[in-house]
Design a protein around this motif. Sequence first.
Motif, PDB file in Angstrom:
ATOM      1  N   LEU A 197       0.841  -1.204   0.000  1.00 59.55           N
ATOM      2  CA  LEU A 197       0.000   0.000   0.000  1.00 59.55           C
ATOM      3  C   LEU A 197       0.878   1.258   0.000  1.00 59.55           C
ATOM      4  CD1 LEU A 197      -2.728   1.507   0.305  1.00 59.55           C
ATOM      5  CD2 LEU A 197      -2.468   1.191   2.771  1.00 59.55           C
ATOM      6  N   ALA A 198       1.895   1.270   0.847  1.00 61.31           N
ATOM      7  CA  ALA A 198       2.796   2.426   0.914  1.00 61.31           C
ATOM      8  C   ALA A 198       3.568   2.585  -0.396  1.00 61.31           C
ATOM      9  CB  ALA A 198       3.763   2.276   2.094  1.00 61.31           C
ATOM     10  N   THR A 199       4.039   1.480  -0.963  1.00 61.36           N
ATOM     11  CA  THR A 199       4.781   1.532  -2.225  1.00 61.36           C
ATOM     12  C   THR A 199       3.907   2.071  -3.352  1.00 61.36           C
ATOM     13  OG1 THR A 199       6.071  -0.398  -1.532  1.00 61.36           O
ATOM     14  CG2 THR A 199       6.148   0.167  -3.866  1.00 61.36           C
ATOM     15  N   THR A 200       2.705   1.540  -3.450  1.00 62.73           N
ATOM     16  CA  THR A 200       1.783   1.968  -4.495  1.00 62.73           C
ATOM     17  C   THR A 200       1.427   3.439  -4.330  1.00 62.73           C
ATOM     18  OG1 THR A 200       0.902  -0.277  -4.577  1.00 62.73           O
ATOM     19  CG2 THR A 200      -0.431   1.432  -5.596  1.00 62.73           C
ATOM     20  N   SER A 201       1.205   3.850  -3.106  1.00 57.92           N
ATOM     21  CA  SER A 201       0.860   5.250  -2.832  1.00 57.92           C
ATOM     22  C   SER A 201       1.999   6.185  -3.204  1.00 57.92           C
ATOM     23  CB  SER A 201       0.505   5.423  -1.352  1.00 57.92           C
ATOM     24  OG  SER A 201      -0.555   4.578  -1.000  1.00 57.92           O
ATOM     25  N   CYS A 202       3.212   5.829  -2.818  1.00 55.59           N
ATOM     26  CA  CYS A 202       4.370   6.662  -3.171  1.00 55.59           C
ATOM     27  C   CYS A 202       4.602   6.680  -4.679  1.00 55.59           C
ATOM     28  CB  CYS A 202       5.618   6.158  -2.446  1.00 55.59           C
ATOM     29  SG  CYS A 202       5.634   6.523  -0.687  1.00 55.59           S
ATOM     30  N   TYR A 211      -4.093  15.408  -2.561  1.00 56.32           N
ATOM     31  CA  TYR A 211      -5.487  15.073  -2.259  1.00 56.32           C
ATOM     32  C   TYR A 211      -5.959  13.874  -3.080  1.00 56.32           C
ATOM     33  CZ  TYR A 211      -5.208  19.659  -0.139  1.00 56.32           C
ATOM     34  OH  TYR A 211      -4.806  20.720   0.621  1.00 56.32           O
ATOM     35  N   LEU A 212      -5.551  13.830  -4.324  1.00 53.41           N
ATOM     36  CA  LEU A 212      -5.901  12.705  -5.182  1.00 53.41           C
ATOM     37  C   LEU A 212      -5.267  11.419  -4.649  1.00 53.41           C
ATOM     38  CD1 LEU A 212      -7.348  11.777  -7.725  1.00 53.41           C
ATOM     39  CD2 LEU A 212      -5.322  12.435  -9.038  1.00 53.41           C
ATOM     40  N   TRP A 237      -9.272   4.674  -0.734  1.00 56.45           N
ATOM     41  CA  TRP A 237      -9.947   3.600  -1.487  1.00 56.45           C
ATOM     42  C   TRP A 237      -9.269   2.252  -1.213  1.00 56.45           C
ATOM     43  CZ3 TRP A 237     -14.222   2.193  -3.487  1.00 56.45           C
ATOM     44  CH2 TRP A 237     -14.280   1.155  -4.420  1.00 56.45           C
ATOM     45  N   TYR A 238      -7.932   2.228  -1.268  1.00 54.00           N
ATOM     46  CA  TYR A 238      -7.210   0.993  -0.958  1.00 54.00           C
ATOM     47  C   TYR A 238      -7.511   0.525   0.469  1.00 54.00           C
ATOM     48  CZ  TYR A 238      -4.110   1.052  -5.077  1.00 54.00           C
ATOM     49  OH  TYR A 238      -3.576   1.017  -6.329  1.00 54.00           O
ATOM     50  N   LEU A 239      -7.479   1.448   1.405  1.00 52.81           N
ATOM     51  CA  LEU A 239      -7.767   1.081   2.794  1.00 52.81           C
ATOM     52  C   LEU A 239      -9.165   0.495   2.930  1.00 52.81           C
ATOM     53  CD1 LEU A 239      -6.130   4.079   4.686  1.00 52.81           C
ATOM     54  CD2 LEU A 239      -5.354   1.693   4.701  1.00 52.81           C
ATOM     55  N   LEU A 240     -10.117   1.077   2.235  1.00 51.81           N
ATOM     56  CA  LEU A 240     -11.480   0.554   2.268  1.00 51.81           C
ATOM     57  C   LEU A 240     -11.546  -0.845   1.659  1.00 51.81           C
ATOM     58  CD1 LEU A 240     -14.532   1.022   2.818  1.00 51.81           C
ATOM     59  CD2 LEU A 240     -14.669   1.934   0.482  1.00 51.81           C
ATOM     60  N   GLY A 286     -10.910  -2.140   5.228  1.00 50.52           N
ATOM     61  CA  GLY A 286     -12.209  -1.728   5.766  1.00 50.52           C
ATOM     62  C   GLY A 286     -13.311  -2.731   5.520  1.00 50.52           C
ATOM     63  N   LEU A 287     -13.527  -3.085   4.248  1.00 52.87           N
ATOM     64  CA  LEU A 287     -14.583  -4.048   3.935  1.00 52.87           C
ATOM     65  C   LEU A 287     -14.326  -5.424   4.555  1.00 52.87           C
ATOM     66  CD1 LEU A 287     -15.441  -3.062   0.258  1.00 52.87           C
ATOM     67  CD2 LEU A 287     -16.803  -2.654   2.314  1.00 52.87           C
ATOM     68  N   PRO A 288     -13.101  -5.943   4.465  1.00 52.67           N
ATOM     69  CA  PRO A 288     -12.858  -7.236   5.132  1.00 52.67           C
ATOM     70  C   PRO A 288     -13.087  -7.186   6.654  1.00 52.67           C
ATOM     71  CG  PRO A 288     -11.132  -6.804   3.543  1.00 52.67           C
ATOM     72  CD  PRO A 288     -11.949  -5.550   3.641  1.00 52.67           C
TER      73      PRO A 288
END
Length: 165
Positions: free
Chosen positions: A116-121, A138-139, A146-149, A153-155
């Motif tokens: 998640l951190a790699t993809t975000s960076c 912001y984007l 969205w990734y966190l959800l 989040g959903l799981p």
Amino acid sequence: MPETEQGANERRGRNETQEERADRMWTELIQEVRVAQMGVQILFGFLLTVVFTPTYARLSDMDQTIYLVTVVLGACATGALIGPVSLHRLVSGRRIKAQAVQWASRLTLLGLLLLLATTSCSLLLILRVATHDDFVPYLVAGVVGWYLLCWFGLPMWARYRHTTR
């Protein structure tokens, strides 16, 4: 079967030994890890090539720093997501599969967080270079949300909502 017996059987879950459960959980975990490994390896491979392009030299100091952080995160994510395979190989036959499944599961979760951190960076760097606009953080924050959800989040909601207490 009377209603009370049927309800009791449904609540008990699977009828498996601890070893059978560990085997099943290991198989499920490895299938999950394969998906994440593929993604992190493709992303990491791409990241490793960027430094050898002419565009890299033209990046600002901040963008080069973001790139370096991203590469290190990608290396760490790769290590964590490949770790369960090494763990299994080194402890195989030692009669500690249940414990190995626990540790492999933790490594996988850590690997997902690092992915998640790699993809975000990566997204931050690409959008900074592509647009130079103030809306980029912001984007990226929206995509991280969205990734966190989707990934957590959903799981966690499903786990909470549908787990028998």
